[in-house]
Design a protein around this motif. Structure first.
Motif, PDB file in Angstrom:
ATOM      1  N   ASP A  11       0.807  -1.227   0.000  1.00  0.00           N
ATOM      2  CA  ASP A  11       0.000   0.000   0.000  1.00  0.00           C
ATOM      3  C   ASP A  11       0.835   1.270   0.000  1.00  0.00           C
ATOM      4  OD1 ASP A  11       0.947  -0.446   2.556  1.00  0.00           O
ATOM      5  OD2 ASP A  11      -0.887   0.209   3.557  1.00  0.00           O
ATOM      6  N   GLU A  12       2.082   1.182  -0.442  1.00  0.00           N
ATOM      7  CA  GLU A  12       2.888   2.371  -0.705  1.00  0.00           C
ATOM      8  C   GLU A  12       3.439   2.286  -2.115  1.00  0.00           C
ATOM      9  OE1 GLU A  12       2.880   2.715   3.700  1.00  0.00           O
ATOM     10  OE2 GLU A  12       3.847   1.097   2.582  1.00  0.00           O
ATOM     11  N   THR A  13       3.367   3.400  -2.828  1.00  0.00           N
ATOM     12  CA  THR A  13       4.027   3.498  -4.124  1.00  0.00           C
ATOM     13  C   THR A  13       5.319   4.268  -3.895  1.00  0.00           C
ATOM     14  OG1 THR A  13       1.839   3.720  -5.149  1.00  0.00           O
ATOM     15  CG2 THR A  13       3.745   4.158  -6.539  1.00  0.00           C
ATOM     16  N   GLY A  14       6.449   3.584  -4.091  1.00  0.00           N
ATOM     17  CA  GLY A  14       7.750   4.210  -3.846  1.00  0.00           C
ATOM     18  C   GLY A  14       8.572   4.258  -5.118  1.00  0.00           C
ATOM     19  N   ILE A  29       7.561   8.746  -1.821  1.00  0.00           N
ATOM     20  CA  ILE A  29       6.683   7.681  -1.338  1.00  0.00           C
ATOM     21  C   ILE A  29       5.269   8.231  -1.278  1.00  0.00           C
ATOM     22  CG2 ILE A  29       6.145   6.055   0.528  1.00  0.00           C
ATOM     23  CD1 ILE A  29       9.064   6.392   1.478  1.00  0.00           C
ATOM     24  N   TYR A  30       4.347   7.519  -1.892  1.00  0.00           N
ATOM     25  CA  TYR A  30       2.930   7.860  -1.754  1.00  0.00           C
ATOM     26  C   TYR A  30       2.267   6.755  -0.945  1.00  0.00           C
ATOM     27  CZ  TYR A  30      -1.995   8.528  -2.620  1.00  0.00           C
ATOM     28  OH  TYR A  30      -3.337   8.695  -2.442  1.00  0.00           O
ATOM     29  N   SER A  31       1.664   7.124   0.190  1.00  0.00           N
ATOM     30  CA  SER A  31       1.004   6.154   1.048  1.00  0.00           C
ATOM     31  C   SER A  31      -0.493   6.114   0.773  1.00  0.00           C
ATOM     32  CB  SER A  31       1.240   6.499   2.526  1.00  0.00           C
ATOM     33  OG  SER A  31       0.485   5.645   3.364  1.00  0.00           O
ATOM     34  N   GLU A  45      -7.428  -4.993  -4.370  1.00  0.00           N
ATOM     35  CA  GLU A  45      -7.846  -4.424  -5.659  1.00  0.00           C
ATOM     36  C   GLU A  45      -7.703  -2.902  -5.658  1.00  0.00           C
ATOM     37  OE1 GLU A  45      -9.183  -4.043  -9.547  1.00  0.00           O
ATOM     38  OE2 GLU A  45      -8.454  -5.802  -8.458  1.00  0.00           O
ATOM     39  N   LEU A  46      -8.081  -2.265  -4.552  1.00  0.00           N
ATOM     40  CA  LEU A  46      -7.933  -0.812  -4.464  1.00  0.00           C
ATOM     41  C   LEU A  46      -6.458  -0.417  -4.477  1.00  0.00           C
ATOM     42  CD1 LEU A  46     -10.653   0.143  -1.815  1.00  0.00           C
ATOM     43  CD2 LEU A  46     -10.815   0.222  -4.310  1.00  0.00           C
ATOM     44  N   ALA A  47      -5.630  -1.208  -3.810  1.00  0.00           N
ATOM     45  CA  ALA A  47      -4.191  -0.925  -3.793  1.00  0.00           C
ATOM     46  C   ALA A  47      -3.619  -0.970  -5.194  1.00  0.00           C
ATOM     47  CB  ALA A  47      -3.475  -1.933  -2.888  1.00  0.00           C
ATOM     48  N   LEU A 297      12.917   5.559   5.456  1.00  0.00           N
ATOM     49  CA  LEU A 297      13.278   4.394   4.662  1.00  0.00           C
ATOM     50  C   LEU A 297      12.994   3.084   5.395  1.00  0.00           C
ATOM     51  CD1 LEU A 297      16.606   5.538   2.949  1.00  0.00           C
ATOM     52  CD2 LEU A 297      14.230   5.787   2.171  1.00  0.00           C
ATOM     53  N   CYS A 298      12.301   3.174   6.528  1.00  0.00           N
ATOM     54  CA  CYS A 298      11.860   1.955   7.219  1.00  0.00           C
ATOM     55  C   CYS A 298      10.598   1.405   6.574  1.00  0.00           C
ATOM     56  CB  CYS A 298      11.606   2.244   8.703  1.00  0.00           C
ATOM     57  SG  CYS A 298      13.098   2.581   9.652  1.00  0.00           S
ATOM     58  N   THR A 299       9.721   2.290   6.150  1.00  0.00           N
ATOM     59  CA  THR A 299       8.512   1.861   5.460  1.00  0.00           C
ATOM     60  C   THR A 299       8.881   1.390   4.055  1.00  0.00           C
ATOM     61  OG1 THR A 299       6.272   2.535   4.871  1.00  0.00           O
ATOM     62  CG2 THR A 299       8.018   4.140   4.502  1.00  0.00           C
ATOM     63  N   ASP A 300       7.936   0.788   3.334  1.00  0.00           N
ATOM     64  CA  ASP A 300       8.213   0.380   1.960  1.00  0.00           C
ATOM     65  C   ASP A 300       8.582   1.609   1.135  1.00  0.00           C
ATOM     66  OD1 ASP A 300       7.456  -2.096   2.848  1.00  0.00           O
ATOM     67  OD2 ASP A 300       5.534  -2.126   1.805  1.00  0.00           O
ATOM     68  N   ASN A 301       9.652   1.502   0.345  1.00  0.00           N
ATOM     69  CA  ASN A 301      10.131   2.664  -0.401  1.00  0.00           C
ATOM     70  C   ASN A 301      10.901   2.243  -1.639  1.00  0.00           C
ATOM     71  OD1 ASN A 301      13.281   2.863   0.276  1.00  0.00           O
ATOM     72  ND2 ASN A 301      12.208   2.190   2.121  1.00  0.00           N
TER      73      ASN A 301
END
Length: 337
Positions: A11-14, A29-31, A45-47, A297-301
């Motif tokens: 659920d992150e676009t990095g 990063i877009y959350s 599906e929404l992700a 940079l701990c979150t998905d990236n």
């Protein structure tokens, strides 16, 4: 050499551009937190649809910030797994398409290898070998790392990972999704010692994790002790304390088992301030050191994917013909670099 990195496993676009001489040139990063909040969890599906909407505008932004043109990109790295299959396919299809259009290499990257190597983007980096504690939303694992692609799995979560347990317990406490960080903030006002929650699987040998029972114990404690704010804060403190203590006990065992005194922590939960503090104390006792990436940079990236992709590209490990993703992909299956 430059690599564009694309992260779209959940659920992150990095998106990021990494240069092997100048380092990280730009990243975004877009959350999707707001998109999924009403559902209390990620809707696959929404992700996937949101990755389709956001990826290309983010690529344009990152390329502009990096002052980089398509002909300066030597490879496009993308997360090929593990993750949600639809979300992975968005990044993999886009990555392969850009690589074809730009006449460069497409490089599939393992999501957890990206997290594991994220501390390499900092000023102070660990030497090999080291032990890595990877604690993200869907994974908790301990890995002995001899080098890039030389991974020995020491232990992993057999049900809920630490991040999942944080989010589920936060929901029980009335916090919005994702609630891990909010629970940690609530715990700052908690009373130490009022509640004592179990340290799961620490009373037996081994390095595997199980946080499902801890979540259930927390749910029963919430049910039996009322809903006033102080009680919730006290339970949040006890829960966080139990998770951190469990992680430290397992890390201590892993370091003793391997004879190493360097520890890397990465993944979303590694941003937890109290976990970092206690691990630094623990490693200090061993004359060792703990390494971790900056919180963003701990979150998905995309930065971690670009860096890992650079290492794979240099080793000539690029995508074969066709788009292929791996929703389940054991880390130990990766070839060495």
């Amino acid at each position: 050499m430059r690599v564009l990195g694309i992260e779209s496993s959940c659920d992150e676009t990095g998106i990021a551009v990494y240069d092997d001489e100048r380092g990280l040139l730009a990243h975004r990063i877009y959350s999707q937190i707001k998109l999924h909040a009403d559902y209390g969890g990620v809707v696959p599906e929404l992700a996937s649809r949101d990755h389709v909407r956001k990826a290309i505008p983010l690529i344009r932004e990152v390329m502009a910030e990096a002052n980089c043109t398509a002909d300066q990109i030597d490879g496009v790295a993308y997360t090929a797994g593990p993750g949600l299959i639809g979300a992975l396919l968005v990044g993999a299809t886009l990555g392969n398409s850009l690589a074809f259009a730009w006449d460069c290499a497409a490089v599939p990257v393992h999501h957890m290898e990206g997290h594991l190597l994220a501390p390499m983007l900092e000023q102070e980096i660990p030497d090999f070998p080291f032990v890595a504690l990877l604690v993200s939303g869907g994974h908790t694992m301990l890995v002995k790392v001899e080098g890039i692609g030389q991974y020995q799995l020491l232990g992993e979560s057999i049900d809920d990972a630490a991040g999942e347990a944080f989010d589920k317990t936060a929901k029980l406490l009335g916090l919005d999704y994702p609630g891990g960080a909010a629970l940690a903030r609530m715990a700052q006002n908690g009373t130490p010692g009022r509640f004592k929650l179990p340290r799961p699987m620490t009373d037996r040998p081994g390095l595997d994790f199980s946080f499902s029972g801890l979540k259930t114990h927390a749910a029963n404690t919430i049910r039996d002790n009322g809903n006033d704010p102080q009680t919730h804060a006290d339970i949040a403190y006890a829960f966080q304390d139990a998770v951190i203590d469990t992680l430290i006990i397992k890390c201590r065992r892993a370091l003793k088992q391997t004879g190493l005194n360097r520890l890397v922590i990465a993944g979303g939960v590694s941003a937890n301030i109290e976990l970092r503090r206690q691990l630094e104390v623990e490693l200090g006792k061993r004359n060792g050191k703990v390494y971790y990436p900056r919180p963003e940079l701990c979150t998905d990236n995309g930065a971690m994917i670009a860096y890992a992709g650079m290492q794979r590209l240099k080793a000539g490990q690029v995508a074969k013909a066709g788009v292929e993703v791996f929703p389940r992909w054991p880390l130990e299956q990766l070839p060495p670099v």
